[in-house]
Write an enzyme that holds these catalytic residues in place. Structure first.
Site, PDB file in Angstrom:
ATOM      1  N   LYS A 132      -1.492   8.519   2.287  1.00 39.10           N
ATOM      2  CA  LYS A 132      -1.860   7.018   2.810  1.00 39.10           C
ATOM      3  C   LYS A 132      -2.743   6.820   4.006  1.00 39.10           C
ATOM      4  O   LYS A 132      -2.623   6.019   4.901  1.00 39.10           O
ATOM      5  CB  LYS A 132      -0.541   6.292   3.165  1.00 39.10           C
ATOM      6  CG  LYS A 132       0.581   6.390   2.002  1.00 39.10           C
ATOM      7  CD  LYS A 132       1.844   5.490   2.668  1.00 39.10           C
ATOM      8  CE  LYS A 132       2.962   5.675   1.362  1.00 39.10           C
ATOM      9  NZ  LYS A 132       4.161   5.117   1.804  1.00 39.10           N
TER      10      LYS A 132
ATOM     11  N   LYS B 263       8.556  -2.204  -3.354  1.00 36.38           N
ATOM     12  CA  LYS B 263       7.254  -1.460  -3.446  1.00 36.38           C
ATOM     13  C   LYS B 263       6.557  -1.607  -2.138  1.00 36.38           C
ATOM     14  O   LYS B 263       6.708  -2.456  -1.658  1.00 36.38           O
ATOM     15  CB  LYS B 263       6.257  -2.172  -4.364  1.00 36.38           C
ATOM     16  CG  LYS B 263       6.767  -2.074  -5.815  1.00 36.38           C
ATOM     17  CD  LYS B 263       7.043  -0.619  -6.543  1.00 36.38           C
ATOM     18  CE  LYS B 263       7.226  -0.755  -7.993  1.00 36.38           C
ATOM     19  NZ  LYS B 263       8.631  -1.366  -8.078  1.00 36.38           N
ATOM     20  N   ASP B 264       6.237  -0.243  -1.633  1.00 35.42           N
ATOM     21  CA  ASP B 264       5.516  -0.266  -0.267  1.00 35.42           C
ATOM     22  C   ASP B 264       4.378  -1.028  -0.070  1.00 35.42           C
ATOM     23  O   ASP B 264       3.544  -1.281  -0.947  1.00 35.42           O
ATOM     24  CB  ASP B 264       4.788   1.345  -0.282  1.00 35.42           C
ATOM     25  CG  ASP B 264       4.673   1.873   1.097  1.00 35.42           C
ATOM     26  OD1 ASP B 264       4.142   1.166   2.044  1.00 35.42           O
ATOM     27  OD2 ASP B 264       4.921   3.121   1.323  1.00 35.42           O
ATOM     28  N   ARG B 265       4.278  -1.607   1.072  1.00 33.46           N
ATOM     29  CA  ARG B 265       3.244  -2.560   1.249  1.00 33.46           C
ATOM     30  C   ARG B 265       2.050  -2.013   2.018  1.00 33.46           C
ATOM     31  O   ARG B 265       0.827  -2.170   1.722  1.00 33.46           O
ATOM     32  CB  ARG B 265       3.683  -3.347   2.671  1.00 33.46           C
ATOM     33  CG  ARG B 265       3.729  -2.723   4.069  1.00 33.46           C
ATOM     34  CD  ARG B 265       3.818  -3.796   5.079  1.00 33.46           C
ATOM     35  NE  ARG B 265       3.914  -3.350   6.399  1.00 33.46           N
ATOM     36  CZ  ARG B 265       5.214  -3.276   7.159  1.00 33.46           C
ATOM     37  NH1 ARG B 265       6.318  -3.352   6.503  1.00 33.46           N
ATOM     38  NH2 ARG B 265       5.456  -2.742   8.130  1.00 33.46           N
ATOM     39  N   HIS B 266       2.118  -0.582   2.264  1.00 38.12           N
ATOM     40  CA  HIS B 266       0.861   0.252   2.451  1.00 38.12           C
ATOM     41  C   HIS B 266       0.502   1.166   1.285  1.00 38.12           C
ATOM     42  O   HIS B 266       0.180   2.338   1.086  1.00 38.12           O
ATOM     43  CB  HIS B 266       1.163   1.389   3.837  1.00 38.12           C
ATOM     44  CG  HIS B 266       1.526   0.717   4.911  1.00 38.12           C
ATOM     45  ND1 HIS B 266       0.909  -0.068   5.687  1.00 38.12           N
ATOM     46  CD2 HIS B 266       3.000   0.891   5.620  1.00 38.12           C
ATOM     47  CE1 HIS B 266       1.628  -0.549   6.678  1.00 38.12           C
ATOM     48  NE2 HIS B 266       2.747  -0.188   6.780  1.00 38.12           N
TER      49      HIS B 266
END
Length: 352
Positions: free
Chosen positions: A28, A93-96
């Site tokens: 990420k 769901k991941d914000r990053h």
């Protein structure tokens, strides 16, 4: 960074399947390096524009980055003029990351206003698709999540990493819950231990949902169950039989499972029950906690198997991977069985 001189109370790292990881990488580095596509209606998601359908709920498939799922759901409720609990989705769901997922909005009898609402939503997020549906979307209702990930600054012996990835594709990885579930330095576990068990079983009026202390208790209970599951799985990884069913395995398609602890402990029997109870007995603070509840024991798969795992090396020592996982299983858990990962998004958390 934690103080190395302070001994953590809770283990938050568990053994990997081969005894050690064979590479390291950065994860990420940018949101575009972590793409997630929720698969709910495959026959719809490949189409351009809206699909036919009927019902009281307008379902919208959005692409988002920088916003977490619950924030988007609250904003959608305001745009749609419905209550927050009337917005449904299948998973967090991941914000990053760059993610696409479905949301359902309770809009009965307002089909004529769908285009106007979709236009307003499109000013905030990219609208990929939409349809009408008879029911609110529920957690875990989707079929799978597809991942396209890029690992940066990959280091290690390439031949060893290739062999580890091939084994991962064939056998899978231990299906641990990720450390984020347990809070900073295991803070959610500490709160679970200190819960007032006399106030846990039912909220005032018997109502479920909403916020407040009730939802926090669920979070802490979930952390405790997940941590005990990881401890049992770790024992089986160390024993070398985490990917095979044991004697006493509850019937779940012949696949090995571990306990999500509850009142009564485990539904396993025989050798497997003895192992699970022995592990949990080493943590009496949690054993007492679950004896005081009416939470039903459940099971969870010990193995997470990436479907159609593919990978390509890039010229700059980066590695691109594609695969799919069932609901409730996590890409970082899969990759962490092979790579020591440095999650670069953690340094951005304090901006939100």
């Amino acid at each position: 960074m934690t103080d190395a001189s302070v001994e953590p109370r809770w283990r938050l790292e568990w053994p990997v399947s081969s005894g050690q990881r064979v590479g390291s990488a950065r994860l990420k580095v940018s949101p575009e390096d972590f793409r997630v596509t929720e698969c709910l209606w495959p026959e719809v998601e490949g189409q351009a524009g809206g699909a036919e359908g009927a019902g009281e709920h307008l379902c919208v498939r959005l692409e988002k980055s920088g916003d977490n799922t619950e924030f988007v759901a609250r904003e959608l409720a305001q745009l749609a003029g419905c209550k927050a609990f009337e917005v449904g989705f299948c998973g967090l769901k991941d914000r990053h990351a760059v993610t696409s997922q479905w949301f359902s909005l309770y809009c009965p009898g307002r089909e004529a206003s769908d285009a106007e609402l979709l236009s307003a939503i499109g000013e905030r997020w990219r609208v990929l698709n939409w349809r009408r549906h008879a029911r609110k979307l529920r957690r875990g209702e989707h079929q799978a999540n597809g991942f396209e990930l890029v690992l940066r600054e990959v280091q290690g012996d390439r031949q060893a990493m290739e062999a580890a990835l091939a084994l991962l594709a064939e056998r899978g990885a231990p299906n641990y819950f990720g450390p984020q579930r347990f809070g900073f330095q295991g803070g959610n576990l500490e709160r679970a231990v200190n819960l007032d068990v006399t106030r846990l079983n039912r909220k005032k009026g018997g109502r479920r949902g909403g916020g407040g202390s009730g939802s926090k208790n669920v979070l802490y209970f979930s952390a405790a169950r997940s941590w005990l599951f990881n401890e049992v799985l770790a024992a089986r990884v160390e024993a070398g039989h985490w990917f095979e069913a044991m004697a006493g395995e509850p019937a779940v398609d012949g696949s090995p499972t571990g306990p999500l602890w509850g009142d009564g402990g485990t539904t396993a029997s025989g050798d497997q029950e003895q192992l699970e109870r022995a592990v949990v007995a080493g943590h009496p603070e949690f054993e007492r906690l679950f004896l005081s509840t009416r939470m039903k024991p459940e099971r969870r798969a010990l193995v997470t198997r990436p479907d159609n795992l593919q990978w390509q090396w890039q010229e700059d020592d980066s590695l691109r991977l594609q695969f799919a996982l069932p609901p409730g299983q996590y890409a970082t858990t899969v990759l962490a069985d092979v790579f020591e990962l440095q999650d670069m998004s953690l340094s951005r958390d304090n901006k939100y």
